[in-house]
Scaffold this motif. Structure first.
Motif: not given
Length: 166
Positions: A22-43
Motif C-alpha cells: 500500500n505505498a505509493g507517491m501522493l501529491g497535489i496535481d499542479r506544476p512544480g509540486y513534488h509527490h511524496q511517499p505515503m502509505t494508503g489504506f484503500g476503500e
C-alpha cells in the motif's frame, strides 16, 4: 493477459494490489509540486484512500488550505500492477478511520499515540485514472522480450485500462 483488460478488471486488480502493498507517491496535481511517499489504506466501496500525516507538514497545510486536486501514483511490490489515479484531497479527522488503520508502523510517527495533536488524515477521493496490469512474472516478461526481438514484433506486456473510481 493481453491488451483486452476491461476497466472493471483493472479497478479490481488495483484495489487487490493496494491491499497487499500500500505505498505509493501522493501529491497535489499542479506544476512544480513534488509527490511524496505515503502509505494508503484503500476503500474500494467508496473509491477513497486514506493517509495518515502530520498537520505541521507543508503537504497537509496545502491540502487544508482549500482542498486540492491530487494524484496518487502506485507500483505494486511485485511490479505486476502500476496505476496513476486522479482525485480530490481533503483533510478528514475521521476517528473511526484512525482507529481502523492504526498500526505499529503508523504509531512510530506519532509519539503521543492516537491523541497526538499533530495527527491528521488525508482522504483521497479517487476519480479516474489508468491502470496497467501484467501477470506474466519475471520469466514471462523475459520470454516476451526474447520473442519480440526474435520475431521483430512488440512484447505482450499486459493490459491497460482507464478506470473511474468515483
Amino acid at each position: 493477459m493481453s491488451d483486452q483488460l476491461t476497466p472493471i478488471e483493472a479497478e479490481k486488480a488495483f484495489w487487490k494490489s493496494l491491499e497487499k502493498s500500500n505505498a505509493g507517491m501522493l501529491g497535489i496535481d499542479r506544476p512544480g509540486y513534488h509527490h511524496q511517499p505515503m502509505t494508503g489504506f484503500g476503500e474500494p466501496e467508496s473509491g477513497a484512500i486514506w493517509f495518515f500525516t502530520r498537520d505541521d507538514t507543508d503537504f497537509a497545510r496545502d491540502v487544508a488550505d482549500r482542498g486540492q486536486t491530487g494524484m496518487f501514483c502506485y507500483q505494486a511490490k511485485d511490479e505486476q500492477l502500476q496505476a496513476c489515479i486522479h482525485g480530490r484531497l481533503v483533510i478528514d479527522q475521521d476517528r473511526e478511520r484512525i482507529d481502523r488503520y492504526w498500526n505499529p508502523v503508523v504509531a512510530a510517527w506519532y509519539p503521543e499515540g492516537k491523541n497526538d495533536p499533530h495527527l491528521t488524515m488525508i482522504r483521497f477521493d479517487g476519480e479516474d485514472g489508468r491502470v496497467w496490469v501484467s501477470d506474466k512474472g519475471v520469466l514471462g516478461f523475459g520470454y516476451e522480450i526474447l520473442k519480440a526481438n526474435l520475431t521483430k514484433s512488440t512484447p505482450d506486456a499486459g493490459g491497460v485500462a482507464d478506470v473511474n473510481l468515483a
